[in-house]
Design a protein around this motif. Structure first.
Motif, short mmCIF file in Angstrom:
data_model
loop_
_atom_site.label_atom_id
_atom_site.label_comp_id
_atom_site.label_asym_id
_atom_site.label_seq_id
_atom_site.Cartn_x
_atom_site.Cartn_y
_atom_site.Cartn_z
N ARG A 34 40.76 32.29 39.08
CA ARG A 34 42.04 32.82 39.91
C ARG A 34 42.76 33.55 38.92
N ASN A 35 42.98 33.04 37.61
CA ASN A 35 43.76 33.84 36.67
C ASN A 35 43.08 35.40 36.24
N ILE A 36 42.07 35.49 36.48
CA ILE A 36 41.22 36.61 36.19
C ILE A 36 41.48 37.57 37.49
N TYR A 37 41.46 36.94 38.76
CA TYR A 37 41.74 37.58 39.65
C TYR A 37 43.21 38.23 39.75
N VAL A 38 43.93 37.41 39.27
CA VAL A 38 45.69 37.86 39.19
C VAL A 38 45.84 39.08 38.08
N TYR A 39 44.95 38.74 37.02
CA TYR A 39 44.99 39.97 35.83
C TYR A 39 44.31 41.06 36.45
N HIS A 40 42.95 41.01 36.91
CA HIS A 40 42.58 42.25 37.45
C HIS A 40 43.44 43.19 38.48
N THR A 41 43.89 42.32 39.49
CA THR A 41 44.76 42.97 40.74
C THR A 41 46.06 43.38 40.42
N ASP A 48 40.36 44.15 43.51
CA ASP A 48 39.79 42.88 43.39
C ASP A 48 39.46 42.51 42.10
N ILE A 49 38.80 41.36 41.80
CA ILE A 49 38.22 41.10 40.66
C ILE A 49 37.17 42.11 40.23
N GLY A 50 36.65 42.51 39.16
CA GLY A 50 35.90 43.67 38.92
C GLY A 50 34.58 43.21 38.70
N TYR A 51 34.47 41.95 38.59
CA TYR A 51 32.73 41.45 38.71
C TYR A 51 32.40 41.23 40.15
N ASN A 52 31.19 41.23 40.18
CA ASN A 52 30.57 40.86 41.56
C ASN A 52 30.38 39.20 41.50
N TYR A 53 29.97 38.73 40.34
CA TYR A 53 30.13 37.00 40.18
C TYR A 53 30.28 36.66 38.77
N LEU A 54 30.83 35.50 38.99
CA LEU A 54 31.26 34.96 37.58
C LEU A 54 30.25 33.68 37.45
N ILE A 55 30.09 33.04 36.42
CA ILE A 55 29.29 31.75 36.18
C ILE A 55 30.27 31.05 35.15
N ALA A 56 30.34 29.87 35.58
CA ALA A 56 31.05 28.78 34.71
C ALA A 56 30.08 28.06 33.82
N GLN A 57 30.74 27.48 32.75
CA GLN A 57 29.88 26.57 31.90
C GLN A 57 29.04 25.56 32.44
N ASP A 58 29.37 24.99 33.61
CA ASP A 58 28.81 24.01 34.15
C ASP A 58 27.60 24.60 35.11
N GLY A 59 27.59 26.06 35.07
CA GLY A 59 26.49 26.56 35.93
C GLY A 59 27.10 27.00 37.39
#
Length: 265
Positions: A34-41, A48-59
Protein backbone atom coordinates in the motif's frame (compact mmCIF):
# COMPACT_ATOMS: atom_id res chain seq x y z
CA UNK A 1 -7.39 7.26 -4.23
CA UNK A 2 -8.18 5.02 -7.18
CA UNK A 3 -5.46 4.60 -9.82
CA UNK A 4 -5.71 6.87 -12.83
CA UNK A 5 -7.29 5.53 -15.99
CA UNK A 6 -5.39 4.94 -19.20
CA UNK A 7 -3.13 1.98 -19.85
CA UNK A 8 -0.84 0.78 -22.65
CA UNK A 9 -0.50 -2.86 -23.63
CA UNK A 10 2.90 -4.27 -24.60
CA UNK A 11 4.32 -7.54 -25.94
CA UNK A 12 6.76 -8.73 -23.30
CA UNK A 13 10.21 -10.04 -24.24
CA UNK A 14 11.95 -9.03 -21.00
CA UNK A 15 11.10 -9.76 -17.37
CA UNK A 16 12.88 -7.17 -15.20
CA UNK A 17 13.70 -8.11 -11.60
CA UNK A 18 13.74 -5.39 -8.91
CA UNK A 19 13.97 -4.98 -5.14
CA UNK A 20 12.37 -2.28 -3.02
CA UNK A 21 15.58 -1.61 -1.03
CA UNK A 22 13.28 -1.50 1.99
CA UNK A 23 12.98 -3.41 5.25
CA UNK A 24 13.95 -7.08 5.47
CA UNK A 25 12.14 -7.54 8.80
CA UNK A 26 8.74 -5.83 8.36
CA UNK A 27 6.16 -8.60 7.87
CA UNK A 28 3.14 -6.34 7.26
CA UNK A 29 3.46 -6.96 3.53
CA UNK A 30 0.03 -5.59 2.62
CA UNK A 31 0.90 -2.27 4.23
CA UNK A 32 4.27 -2.20 2.45
CA UNK A 33 2.56 -2.67 -0.92
CA UNK A 34 0.00 0.00 0.00
CA UNK A 35 2.81 2.43 0.86
CA UNK A 36 4.48 1.68 -2.49
CA UNK A 37 1.17 2.48 -4.21
CA UNK A 38 0.88 5.78 -2.34
CA UNK A 39 4.49 6.70 -3.10
CA UNK A 40 4.23 5.86 -6.80
CA UNK A 41 0.89 7.60 -7.35
CA UNK A 42 1.03 10.54 -4.94
CA UNK A 43 4.75 11.35 -4.81
CA UNK A 44 5.87 10.25 -8.27
CA UNK A 45 2.56 11.16 -9.91
CA UNK A 46 2.29 7.84 -11.77
CA UNK A 47 -1.02 6.28 -12.78
CA UNK A 48 -0.54 3.23 -10.54
CA UNK A 49 2.17 1.05 -8.99
CA UNK A 50 5.06 0.90 -11.43
CA UNK A 51 5.57 -2.89 -11.21
CA UNK A 52 3.34 -5.56 -12.68
CA UNK A 53 3.88 -7.82 -9.66
CA UNK A 54 5.47 -7.68 -6.22
CA UNK A 55 6.69 -10.63 -4.14
CA UNK A 56 6.92 -10.65 -0.35
CA UNK A 57 9.52 -12.50 1.71
CA UNK A 58 6.94 -15.19 2.59
CA UNK A 59 6.36 -15.87 -1.13
CA UNK A 60 3.06 -14.00 -1.48
CA UNK A 61 2.65 -12.56 -4.98
CA UNK A 62 0.83 -9.22 -5.11
CA UNK A 63 -0.79 -7.67 -8.16
CA UNK A 64 0.78 -4.38 -9.13
CA UNK A 65 -0.43 -2.23 -12.01
CA UNK A 66 -4.17 -2.60 -12.65
CA UNK A 67 -4.83 -3.71 -16.24
CA UNK A 68 -8.24 -1.94 -16.24
CA UNK A 69 -9.54 -4.50 -18.73
CA UNK A 70 -7.19 -3.50 -21.55
CA UNK A 71 -5.06 -6.66 -21.61
CA UNK A 72 -3.69 -9.34 -19.31
CA UNK A 73 -2.01 -7.81 -16.28
CA UNK A 74 1.37 -9.23 -17.29
CA UNK A 75 1.15 -7.42 -20.65
CA UNK A 76 0.43 -3.96 -19.26
CA UNK A 77 3.27 -1.48 -19.67
CA UNK A 78 4.53 -0.32 -16.29
CA UNK A 79 6.83 2.38 -14.94
CA UNK A 80 9.87 0.60 -13.53
CA UNK A 81 12.70 0.61 -16.10
CA UNK A 82 13.92 4.23 -16.35
CA UNK A 83 11.66 5.20 -19.24
CA UNK A 84 12.36 2.01 -21.24
CA UNK A 85 9.23 0.12 -20.21
CA UNK A 86 7.92 -1.14 -23.54
CA UNK A 87 8.40 -4.88 -23.99
CA UNK A 88 8.97 -5.42 -20.26
CA UNK A 89 7.20 -6.92 -17.25
CA UNK A 90 8.41 -5.65 -13.88
CA UNK A 91 8.62 -7.94 -10.82
CA UNK A 92 9.75 -6.44 -7.52
CA UNK A 93 10.88 -8.38 -4.43
CA UNK A 94 10.15 -6.64 -1.13
CA UNK A 95 13.37 -6.10 0.82
CA UNK A 96 16.95 -4.90 0.41
CA UNK A 97 19.19 -7.39 -1.36
CA UNK A 98 22.32 -5.33 -1.16
CA UNK A 99 22.36 -6.27 2.53
CA UNK A 100 20.56 -9.65 2.67
CA UNK A 101 19.87 -12.76 0.64
CA UNK A 102 16.35 -13.29 -0.75
CA UNK A 103 14.31 -15.87 1.14
CA UNK A 104 13.79 -19.31 -0.44
CA UNK A 105 10.02 -18.65 -0.46
CA UNK A 106 10.43 -15.41 -2.41
CA UNK A 107 12.81 -17.05 -4.91
CA UNK A 108 10.41 -19.97 -5.41
CA UNK A 109 7.54 -17.59 -6.16
CA UNK A 110 9.78 -15.60 -8.51
CA UNK A 111 10.75 -18.80 -10.33
CA UNK A 112 7.12 -19.88 -10.61
CA UNK A 113 5.94 -16.48 -11.85
CA UNK A 114 8.69 -16.15 -14.47
CA UNK A 115 8.23 -19.77 -15.63
CA UNK A 116 4.53 -19.12 -16.14
CA UNK A 117 5.21 -15.91 -18.06
CA UNK A 118 7.92 -17.32 -20.32
CA UNK A 119 5.84 -20.41 -21.07
CA UNK A 120 2.90 -18.19 -21.94
CA UNK A 121 5.02 -16.10 -24.33
CA UNK A 122 6.97 -19.10 -25.75
CA UNK A 123 10.27 -17.63 -24.58
CA UNK A 124 13.41 -19.33 -23.30
CA UNK A 125 15.08 -18.31 -20.05
CA UNK A 126 18.27 -17.87 -22.10
CA UNK A 127 16.80 -15.76 -24.91
CA UNK A 128 17.96 -12.22 -25.59
CA UNK A 129 16.35 -9.60 -27.80
CA UNK A 130 16.98 -6.07 -28.94
CA UNK A 131 15.23 -3.72 -26.57
CA UNK A 132 13.38 -1.03 -28.57
CA UNK A 133 14.19 1.76 -26.09
CA UNK A 134 17.70 0.74 -25.05
CA UNK A 135 19.72 2.25 -27.88
CA UNK A 136 19.88 -0.90 -29.95
CA UNK A 137 21.36 -3.09 -27.19
CA UNK A 138 20.38 -6.69 -26.42
CA UNK A 139 18.63 -7.53 -23.17
CA UNK A 140 17.99 -10.97 -21.67
CA UNK A 141 14.48 -12.29 -21.16
CA UNK A 142 15.30 -12.39 -17.44
CA UNK A 143 17.28 -9.29 -16.50
CA UNK A 144 17.95 -7.11 -13.50
CA UNK A 145 16.98 -3.45 -13.27
CA UNK A 146 20.71 -2.68 -13.23
CA UNK A 147 21.19 -4.26 -16.67
CA UNK A 148 19.42 -1.34 -18.33
CA UNK A 149 19.56 1.55 -15.88
CA UNK A 150 22.03 3.38 -13.62
CA UNK A 151 20.91 1.84 -10.33
CA UNK A 152 21.96 -0.65 -7.65
CA UNK A 153 18.61 -2.43 -8.02
CA UNK A 154 17.95 -5.38 -7.61
CA UNK A 155 20.82 -5.49 -5.12
CA UNK A 156 24.13 -7.33 -5.36
CA UNK A 157 22.87 -10.58 -3.80
CA UNK A 158 19.78 -10.87 -5.97
CA UNK A 159 21.70 -9.88 -9.09
CA UNK A 160 24.23 -12.64 -8.43
CA UNK A 161 21.37 -15.17 -8.30
CA UNK A 162 20.02 -14.35 -11.78
CA UNK A 163 22.09 -17.04 -13.60
CA UNK A 164 20.76 -19.69 -11.19
CA UNK A 165 17.27 -18.21 -11.56
CA UNK A 166 17.45 -18.59 -15.35
CA UNK A 167 18.52 -22.21 -14.92
CA UNK A 168 15.65 -22.92 -12.50
CA UNK A 169 13.14 -21.30 -14.85
CA UNK A 170 14.56 -23.25 -17.79
CA UNK A 171 14.18 -26.50 -15.86
CA UNK A 172 10.56 -25.63 -15.11
CA UNK A 173 9.91 -24.81 -18.76
CA UNK A 174 11.30 -28.18 -19.86
CA UNK A 175 8.76 -29.90 -17.59
CA UNK A 176 6.03 -28.01 -19.45
CA UNK A 177 6.92 -29.47 -22.87
CA UNK A 178 3.89 -31.59 -23.87
CA UNK A 179 4.11 -34.95 -25.59
CA UNK A 180 3.79 -33.37 -29.03
CA UNK A 181 4.71 -29.76 -29.78
CA UNK A 182 6.10 -27.47 -32.42
CA UNK A 183 8.41 -24.86 -30.97
CA UNK A 184 8.29 -21.45 -32.55
CA UNK A 185 10.40 -18.38 -32.03
CA UNK A 186 9.30 -14.78 -31.64
CA UNK A 187 9.04 -13.83 -35.30
CA UNK A 188 6.91 -16.89 -36.12
CA UNK A 189 9.36 -17.72 -38.92
CA UNK A 190 11.52 -20.48 -37.43
CA UNK A 191 10.13 -23.91 -36.58
CA UNK A 192 11.84 -26.81 -34.82
CA UNK A 193 10.06 -30.13 -35.36
CA UNK A 194 9.25 -32.79 -34.44
CA UNK A 195 9.60 -32.31 -30.72
CA UNK A 196 10.03 -34.72 -28.98
CA UNK A 197 12.14 -36.58 -31.56
CA UNK A 198 14.55 -39.51 -31.87
CA UNK A 199 17.60 -37.31 -32.39
CA UNK A 200 16.68 -36.22 -35.91
CA UNK A 201 14.75 -33.00 -36.43
CA UNK A 202 14.35 -30.12 -38.86
CA UNK A 203 14.80 -26.37 -38.43
CA UNK A 204 12.60 -24.61 -40.93
CA UNK A 205 13.08 -20.87 -41.44
CA UNK A 206 11.66 -20.64 -44.93
CA UNK A 207 11.16 -18.10 -46.47
CA UNK A 208 13.04 -15.87 -44.00
CA UNK A 209 16.57 -17.19 -43.41
CA UNK A 210 17.05 -15.42 -40.07
CA UNK A 211 19.55 -17.58 -38.18
CA UNK A 212 22.89 -18.66 -39.62
CA UNK A 213 24.31 -21.14 -37.05
CA UNK A 214 23.11 -23.56 -34.39
CA UNK A 215 24.73 -24.98 -31.25
CA UNK A 216 23.26 -27.89 -29.28
CA UNK A 217 24.10 -28.22 -25.58
CA UNK A 218 23.07 -30.71 -22.90
CA UNK A 219 21.56 -29.84 -19.52
CA UNK A 220 25.06 -29.26 -18.11
CA UNK A 221 25.81 -26.66 -20.78
CA UNK A 222 28.29 -28.86 -22.63
CA UNK A 223 28.41 -28.29 -26.40
CA UNK A 224 27.33 -31.46 -28.23
CA UNK A 225 26.98 -30.31 -31.82
CA UNK A 226 27.47 -27.21 -33.97
CA UNK A 227 26.61 -26.37 -37.55
CA UNK A 228 25.39 -23.90 -40.13
CA UNK A 229 21.76 -23.27 -40.97
CA UNK A 230 20.05 -22.81 -44.29
CA UNK A 231 16.42 -21.94 -44.82
CA UNK A 232 15.56 -25.62 -44.24
CA UNK A 233 18.03 -27.79 -42.30
CA UNK A 234 17.86 -31.44 -41.27
CA UNK A 235 19.90 -32.16 -38.16
CA UNK A 236 20.93 -35.69 -37.16
CA UNK A 237 22.30 -35.39 -33.62
CA UNK A 238 23.02 -39.07 -32.85
CA UNK A 239 22.59 -38.08 -29.19
CA UNK A 240 21.24 -40.14 -26.32
CA UNK A 241 17.79 -39.80 -24.78
CA UNK A 242 17.33 -36.61 -22.72
CA UNK A 243 16.67 -32.89 -22.77
CA UNK A 244 18.85 -30.60 -24.90
CA UNK A 245 18.92 -26.96 -25.89
CA UNK A 246 19.61 -25.56 -29.33
CA UNK A 247 21.00 -22.04 -29.65
CA UNK A 248 20.15 -20.26 -32.89
CA UNK A 249 22.38 -17.30 -33.74
CA UNK A 250 22.20 -14.62 -36.43
CA UNK A 251 25.26 -13.14 -38.13
CA UNK A 252 24.88 -9.94 -36.08
CA UNK A 253 24.78 -11.86 -32.79
CA UNK A 254 21.07 -12.12 -31.99
CA UNK A 255 20.40 -15.34 -30.10
CA UNK A 256 17.35 -17.52 -29.48
CA UNK A 257 17.32 -20.72 -27.41
CA UNK A 258 14.84 -23.59 -27.70
CA UNK A 259 14.62 -26.80 -25.70
CA UNK A 260 13.82 -30.20 -27.17
CA UNK A 261 13.47 -33.76 -25.96
CA UNK A 262 15.09 -36.84 -27.52
CA UNK A 263 13.15 -40.03 -26.88
CA UNK A 264 14.24 -43.58 -27.67
CA UNK A 265 12.74 -45.31 -30.71
Amino acid sequence: PEPKTGRAATTVNHCIVHHTAGSNTDTNYLNIVRNIYVYHTQSNGWDDIGYNYLIAQDGTIFSGRDAQGLADEDNIQGAHFCGKNSGTMGVCLLGNYNTSQPTPSALQSLTTLLSWKLHKENLSAYDSFLHPDAGGSYLSTIAGHRHGCATECPGDHLLALLPALRESVSNQLEKCIPSSITLQDQNSATLLYPNPNTGIFWIDQYPNHTYSTYTITNTLGQVMLKGKLSSFTKINTQLQTGFYRVELRTENGQVSHKSFLIQSN
